[in-house]
Write a protein that holds these residues in place. Structure first.
Motif, PDB file in Angstrom:
ATOM      1  N   THR A  84       0.831  -1.212   0.000  1.00 49.84           N
ATOM      2  CA  THR A  84       0.000   0.000   0.000  1.00 49.84           C
ATOM      3  C   THR A  84       0.859   1.252   0.000  1.00 49.84           C
ATOM      4  O   THR A  84       0.626   2.187  -0.771  1.00 49.84           O
ATOM      5  N   ALA A  85       1.879   1.286   0.860  1.00 50.60           N
ATOM      6  CA  ALA A  85       2.758   2.452   0.921  1.00 50.60           C
ATOM      7  C   ALA A  85       3.582   2.600  -0.356  1.00 50.60           C
ATOM      8  O   ALA A  85       3.858   3.724  -0.799  1.00 50.60           O
ATOM      9  N   PHE A  86       3.965   1.488  -0.971  1.00 45.50           N
ATOM     10  CA  PHE A  86       4.650   1.541  -2.267  1.00 45.50           C
ATOM     11  C   PHE A  86       3.784   2.275  -3.287  1.00 45.50           C
ATOM     12  O   PHE A  86       4.241   3.182  -3.986  1.00 45.50           O
ATOM     13  N   GLN A  87       2.533   1.861  -3.391  1.00 48.22           N
ATOM     14  CA  GLN A  87       1.650   2.439  -4.404  1.00 48.22           C
ATOM     15  C   GLN A  87       1.273   3.883  -4.087  1.00 48.22           C
ATOM     16  O   GLN A  87       1.251   4.733  -4.968  1.00 48.22           O
ATOM     17  N   GLU A  88       0.983   4.168  -2.842  1.00 52.44           N
ATOM     18  CA  GLU A  88       0.479   5.489  -2.484  1.00 52.44           C
ATOM     19  C   GLU A  88       1.562   6.562  -2.474  1.00 52.44           C
ATOM     20  O   GLU A  88       1.300   7.714  -2.825  1.00 52.44           O
ATOM     21  N   SER A  89       2.776   6.222  -2.058  1.00 54.19           N
ATOM     22  CA  SER A  89       3.799   7.267  -1.883  1.00 54.19           C
ATOM     23  C   SER A  89       5.188   6.853  -2.347  1.00 54.19           C
ATOM     24  O   SER A  89       6.127   7.632  -2.233  1.00 54.19           O
TER      25      SER A  89
END
Length: 286
Positions: A84-89
């Motif tokens: 999730t953090a890879f994709q979002e930021s």
């Protein structure tokens, strides 16, 4: 499992950096797969696959993993959180984003995630994500992208899956399932030195992992963390290397292996007794 290696290329000039970030913003808006150009220092993680990150991304990934362990979340939850953090930021603690989104997970104050200054604390943001994931019934059996989407409710619900392989590699390393798996190079001028660096490093370690016993090594400036479990020891060792650049870490030693800032890799320790029951980190003093 074949893992895509994402080579993070340093921007050569300021104009290129600005242009690259603009491309990233456009790609994120339309759900495309493009990495942000990144600069040295950098880290390579190898654990049944290979992932390349810069120092900021690596430190944030290590914190996300540590918070998951501290909250007794299973490994699968850490994979979902990292994807999730890879994709979002792209694992960056962003000051802004779509509408009022901020932070690693691009959480929105207007949707009840917290105040902007809270969300920009990686530990707070990760905790909020795990809390929300726990409320998703059956998330453990879901595909990574489905579990992430139930929390994030993105306009691009399938986008999280593209980062699943990288997130599994990071999770194996950061949760101690691999030996000497996180190797980072650091800048020539440490961000911190001496007692200030040791104090900050100890504080950061305890904030991420919770209550830990630490001590001061007898012949160096830094910290030592006792452990009777090799897996747990590698969790701390990999965390310390992940945060080496922002805390002036010079060496990390566990068992018969040592990582050094000069070489940026792990190697057998020569002329020094192994440390199977403690992880020892030394910071720069000069």
């Amino acid at each position: 499992m074949a893992v895509r290696t994402r080579a993070m290329v340093a921007a050569g000039v300021a104009l290129a950096a600005v242009a690259g970030f603009g491309v990233y913003l456009g790609a994120r808006e339309f759900g495309h797969t493009l990495p942000i150009p990144t600069a040295a220092p950098g880290c390579v993680v190898e654990a049944d696959g290979r992932v390349t990150l810069n120092a900021e991304q690596m430190a944030n990934a290590a914190t996300i993993a540590a918070v998951g362990v501290r909250r007794n979340m299973p490994e699968r939850a850490v994979v979902v959180a990292l994807a999730t953090a890879f994709q979002e930021s792209r694992l960056r603690n962003l000051a802004g984003g779509d509408r009022d989104s901020v932070g690693l997970f691009q959480q929105r104050p207007s949707q009840g995630w917290g105040k902007p200054e809270q969300i920009q604390d990686p530990r707070y943001a990760a905790t909020k994500f795990y809390n929300a994931l726990k409320k998703v019934r059956g998330w453990e059996q879901m595909e990574v992208t489905v579990a992430a989407q139930r929390v994030q409710r993105s306009a691009y619900p399938r986008a999280y899956q593209q980062w699943a392989d990288e997130s599994e590699v990071l999770t194996r390393a950061l949760l101690g399932n691999a030996t000497g798996a996180v190797a980072c190079t650091v800048g020539r001028k440490p961000a911190m030195r001496g007692d200030a660096a040791a104090t900050a490093l100890t504080a950061g370690l305890k904030l991420d992992w919770g209550r830990l016993e630490t001590s001061v090594p007898a012949e160096s400036t830094g910290l030592a963390v006792p452990t009777t479990d090799p897996r747990v020891g590698w969790r701390y060792a990999h965390w310390l290397v992940s945060h080496a650049d922002d805390h002036g870490v010079k060496t990390v030693r566990f068992g018969d292996l040592q990582w050094t800032a000069d070489g940026g890799s792990w190697a057998p320790v020569k002329g020094v007794p192994p440390t199977p029951h403690q992880v020892v980190a030394e910071v720069f003093t000069e």
